[in-house]
Design a protein around this motif. Sequence first.
Motif, PDB file in Angstrom:
ATOM      1  N   CYS A  46       0.929  -1.213  -0.107  1.00  0.00           N
ATOM      2  CA  CYS A  46      -0.055   0.002   0.101  1.00  0.00           C
ATOM      3  C   CYS A  46       0.898   1.316   0.062  1.00  0.00           C
ATOM      4  O   CYS A  46       1.697   1.317   0.905  1.00  0.00           O
ATOM      5  CB  CYS A  46      -0.702   0.066   1.176  1.00  0.00           C
ATOM      6  SG  CYS A  46      -1.829   1.436   1.225  1.00  0.00           S
ATOM      7  N   TYR A  48       0.151   3.957   0.921  1.00  0.00           N
ATOM      8  CA  TYR A  48      -0.250   5.202   1.771  1.00  0.00           C
ATOM      9  C   TYR A  48       0.222   4.763   3.306  1.00  0.00           C
ATOM     10  O   TYR A  48       0.624   5.375   4.120  1.00  0.00           O
ATOM     11  CB  TYR A  48      -1.835   5.556   2.065  1.00  0.00           C
ATOM     12  CG  TYR A  48      -2.266   5.767   0.423  1.00  0.00           C
ATOM     13  CD1 TYR A  48      -1.744   6.968  -0.039  1.00  0.00           C
ATOM     14  CD2 TYR A  48      -3.030   4.899  -0.257  1.00  0.00           C
ATOM     15  CE1 TYR A  48      -2.192   7.353  -1.527  1.00  0.00           C
ATOM     16  CE2 TYR A  48      -3.383   5.278  -1.785  1.00  0.00           C
ATOM     17  CZ  TYR A  48      -2.819   6.478  -2.068  1.00  0.00           C
ATOM     18  OH  TYR A  48      -3.079   6.813  -3.500  1.00  0.00           O
ATOM     19  N   CYS A  49       0.225   3.291   3.571  1.00  0.00           N
ATOM     20  CA  CYS A  49       0.418   2.856   5.047  1.00  0.00           C
ATOM     21  C   CYS A  49       1.608   1.872   5.033  1.00  0.00           C
ATOM     22  O   CYS A  49       1.989   1.486   6.083  1.00  0.00           O
ATOM     23  CB  CYS A  49      -0.686   2.539   5.655  1.00  0.00           C
ATOM     24  SG  CYS A  49      -1.351   0.641   5.021  1.00  0.00           S
ATOM     25  N   HIS A  62      -8.634  -2.640   0.050  1.00  0.00           N
ATOM     26  CA  HIS A  62      -7.797  -1.937   1.374  1.00  0.00           C
ATOM     27  C   HIS A  62      -7.786  -0.666   1.273  1.00  0.00           C
ATOM     28  O   HIS A  62      -8.199   0.507   2.212  1.00  0.00           O
ATOM     29  CB  HIS A  62      -6.469  -2.393   1.446  1.00  0.00           C
ATOM     30  CG  HIS A  62      -5.544  -1.803   2.488  1.00  0.00           C
ATOM     31  ND1 HIS A  62      -5.777  -1.401   3.948  1.00  0.00           N
ATOM     32  CD2 HIS A  62      -4.644  -0.771   2.153  1.00  0.00           C
ATOM     33  CE1 HIS A  62      -4.979  -0.541   4.425  1.00  0.00           C
ATOM     34  NE2 HIS A  62      -3.949  -0.248   3.207  1.00  0.00           N
ATOM     35  N   HIS A  67      -8.224   4.305   3.036  1.00  0.00           N
ATOM     36  CA  HIS A  67      -7.659   5.681   2.731  1.00  0.00           C
ATOM     37  C   HIS A  67      -8.446   6.605   1.806  1.00  0.00           C
ATOM     38  O   HIS A  67      -8.173   6.848   0.489  1.00  0.00           O
ATOM     39  CB  HIS A  67      -6.281   5.390   1.842  1.00  0.00           C
ATOM     40  CG  HIS A  67      -5.275   4.518   2.859  1.00  0.00           C
ATOM     41  ND1 HIS A  67      -4.680   4.936   3.783  1.00  0.00           N
ATOM     42  CD2 HIS A  67      -4.825   3.257   2.699  1.00  0.00           C
ATOM     43  CE1 HIS A  67      -3.924   4.131   4.371  1.00  0.00           C
ATOM     44  NE2 HIS A  67      -4.257   2.858   3.686  1.00  0.00           N
TER      45      HIS A  67
HETATM   46 ZN   LIG Z   1      -2.895   1.544   3.366  1.00  0.00          ZN
END
Ligand SMILES: [Zn+2]
Length: 442
Positions: A46, A48-49, A62, A67
Amino acid sequence: MSKSRKLGISTLAAVLIAVIITALVVGSAVYFLTPRGSTEEYPFTCPYCGGKFPNEDALNQHIWNDHPILISGGLPLTGSLAKNAEKIKMAYEDWAEYVNEHGGILGRRVVLKILDTEGDITLGTEIAEKAITVDHCDFLLPWYEGHVGRAVMGVAESHHMLYTGMGGHNASFHQGYWYVASAPPLMGEWWAAGLSDLILSLPEEKRPTKAFIMSARLTIFEACGKSLYEELDKAGIPYTEEWYDLPLTNADPLILSAMDYGADFLILNGLLPDGTLAVQAADRLGYKPRWLWQSVGSPDPEWVAILGDLAEGTITGSAWVPGREEELLPYYRNDLIWEIWTEKHADEYGEEVLLYYGLGWCWMTTLELGIKGAGNFSQEAVRNWLHTNIITNPAGNITLNEFGYPTKPINYILQWQKIDGEWKLKTVWPPEVANAEVKVGD
Ligand SMILES: [Zn+2]
């Protein structure tokens, strides 16, 4: 001897077998229990994380769930601008719903947080500050009210956040800010752009000869005034102006001044209530100007509801064209705006798409196109994309200058015309989008 050696060898063999079995059991347990992220089998990360996923579908699901794109800020949901802000909010929410039904933006769904600024500069800038530092929003909500927006531009700039939506007239774009992309902007200085060309396109006998401007004492009408003087000068029409304080309770003295001056062009540079009061006063006093301009509020069907036949021929300028399907501009998404309005709001608010609803769609479309064009959520990348590409907006195909507002004035000149007993708000200028000829009184 040989017996004990035999025993020794078989014991060793048993131990070896036990070790091998244990190794196999532990090894497979380790294999099956190891988190997939650390192995080749969880190759999707991912952005973003940093979470790891076994396949693209799981990653996308996810991102969609965890997000969202947070667009946060304020609108003047109470106070004098609430009526317009309510329509903008409806547009923002309909836009978010539409976008989310179509896969979001770059795979992320949109979440809006809209607080009430009450049209107050202090409250508005606090809301912007919190949206950035507390909510950690991905983007600031496109701002509406010009006076608050002008201050919010500074807040956005100090946090390197993009400011979109309306500005607060020309001066607000010249405060030295970089993170600005406004399409279409609030630009009083453009309010009457094109009026002189429209007038000069007509045969002499149809042109106005003298104009009387009555202006309300408010910043916006100072800005609109500049545009009106410029256009009248270009068209070679002499004019005079009188100012009044709000609220206007009696328009008779102003109308009498217009009559004394011999104006055949009455320019009502004010709000809807003062405008309707002035038109009714003119009717009562027997004054019939051939040309009638109202700066703000006349595209609202309320204008014709209050004035009836006295509304005929009222012209104004606008950055987007409201109305019914056939009256809307031939630009991107106006068909969609019409469709959604008809389905969701026509029963309650009438068949014509209202001005601020359309403008709300324009501002969100600008932001959406910027993100999609940039291909990521960086403020700088979105800003740069909007500054270097044609923004195919419901208000037109727009290019921005270095200050973040359109290189060419956006202004459509609209006129109320009664056609076959029905009121239509027609576009009479510029020629490339006009759907009617301007009507001039006798
Ligand atoms: Zn994520």
